[in-house]
Write an enzyme that holds these catalytic residues in place. Structure first.
Site, PDB file in Angstrom:
ATOM      1  N   SER A 149     -30.729 -41.858  75.372  1.00  0.00           N
ATOM      2  CA  SER A 149     -31.906 -41.036  75.072  1.00  0.00           C
ATOM      3  C   SER A 149     -32.939 -41.900  74.366  1.00  0.00           C
ATOM      4  O   SER A 149     -32.585 -42.884  73.694  1.00  0.00           O
ATOM      5  CB  SER A 149     -31.520 -39.860  74.167  1.00  0.00           C
ATOM      6  OG  SER A 149     -32.666 -39.207  73.648  1.00  0.00           O
ATOM      7  N   TYR A 162     -27.052 -37.225  66.493  1.00  0.00           N
ATOM      8  CA  TYR A 162     -27.371 -37.428  67.907  1.00  0.00           C
ATOM      9  C   TYR A 162     -28.065 -38.769  68.130  1.00  0.00           C
ATOM     10  O   TYR A 162     -27.679 -39.545  69.020  1.00  0.00           O
ATOM     11  CB  TYR A 162     -28.262 -36.288  68.386  1.00  0.00           C
ATOM     12  CG  TYR A 162     -28.685 -36.367  69.831  1.00  0.00           C
ATOM     13  CD1 TYR A 162     -27.846 -35.934  70.839  1.00  0.00           C
ATOM     14  CD2 TYR A 162     -29.950 -36.854  70.184  1.00  0.00           C
ATOM     15  CE1 TYR A 162     -28.233 -35.988  72.172  1.00  0.00           C
ATOM     16  CE2 TYR A 162     -30.343 -36.913  71.502  1.00  0.00           C
ATOM     17  CZ  TYR A 162     -29.488 -36.484  72.497  1.00  0.00           C
ATOM     18  OH  TYR A 162     -29.879 -36.547  73.810  1.00  0.00           O
TER      19      TYR A 162
END
Length: 262
Positions: A149, A162
């Site tokens: 990401s 995350y």
């Protein structure tokens, strides 16, 4: 051809000859990738915990095989591979899509949630690689695609677990490429921006350049077919973050404070 235009991986031209295992295929980018690859004629193994969603998808496509598994359970990988024997003789490409995201600040961490997020986002990728890599090396072909990401580019608020887990995947993909390129194994690093999924639905802030899962799937497959190593999108957003990476920390932190809700 200029060196910077030379593909880092072997481009995939014929999907009908590809046996693709998608980990996390029940929703979001994974489900959109599954549908698009099946439409292109690939043989696709769909894995996730939610078997009912996988069965709905596989019912529409004769080349789809549903295989329920919990990626956070280390024993599930050996069981899954054993289940595939007789149906699929080899995995040509494995795509790690499974992810967990919970927006949280550093003072909101919960130990069990932290452990579970790291288990799904990072540890499961290691377990999957250890499961499929020996056979790929033995035959001298295959591909590993890791969805990280842009949250792994920078330390951004609300991504306390995350973001670091995705940063680790970026580092891992780079190492895998260095290790495996000479062994004729493709490695892909996929860094999406914001994509409209069940995960990003948890965000309560404006998400610039928001993409649909179908747009994400198109960009990823385009990268596979071009032989790219890093597949990042949408470019108008990801290039801004890449530029921020190059700034001194003083300027970088100032921009984050200015443009990111803290």
């Amino acid at each position: 051809m200029f060196p910077f235009r030379t593909p880092l991986n072997r481009p995939i031209r014929d999907w009908s000859q590809q046996r693709v295992w998608i980990i996390g295929a029940s929703s979001g980018i994974g489900a959109a990738l599954a549908k698009t690859l099946l439409d292109k004629g690939a043989n696709v193994i769909l894995s996730a915990r939610r078997i009912e969603r996988l069965l709905e998808l596989s019912a529409q496509y004769p080349k789809a095989l549903s295989l329920a598994m919990d990626v956070a359970d280390s024993s599930s990988w050996a069981t899954a591979l054993q289940s595939l024997k007789g149906d699929i003789d080899q995995i040509d490409l494995i795509i790690f899509c499974a992810a967990k995201y919970h927006p949280e600040r550093s003072w909101e961490l919960v130990p069990m949630e932290t452990e579970n997020t790291i288990s799904i986002n990072l540890q499961s990728v290691y377990q999957g690689i250890q499961s499929v890599l020996p056979s790929m090396i033995a035959r001298g072909s295959g591909g590993i695609a890791v969805i990280a990401s842009v949250a792994g580019y920078l330390g951004l608020p609300n991504a306390t677990v995350y973001g670091p887990s995705k940063a680790a995947l970026i580092n891992l993909a780079e190492l895998l490429y260095s290790d495996l390129h000479t062994k004729n194994i493709n490695v892909y690093l996929i860094n999406p921006g914001f994509v409209s999924t069940e995960l990003t639905a948890k965000n309560n802030f404006f998400m610039p350049a928001l993409q649909t899962p179908e747009q994400a799937a198109h960009a990823i497959i385009e990268g596979f077919e071009a032989g790219d190593f890093e597949i990042h999108f949408p470019k108008r957003f990801t290039f801004v973050l890449k530029l921020m990476q190059m700034l001194p920390y003083r300027l970088r932190f100032a921009l984050i404070r200015k443009f990111v809700t803290v």
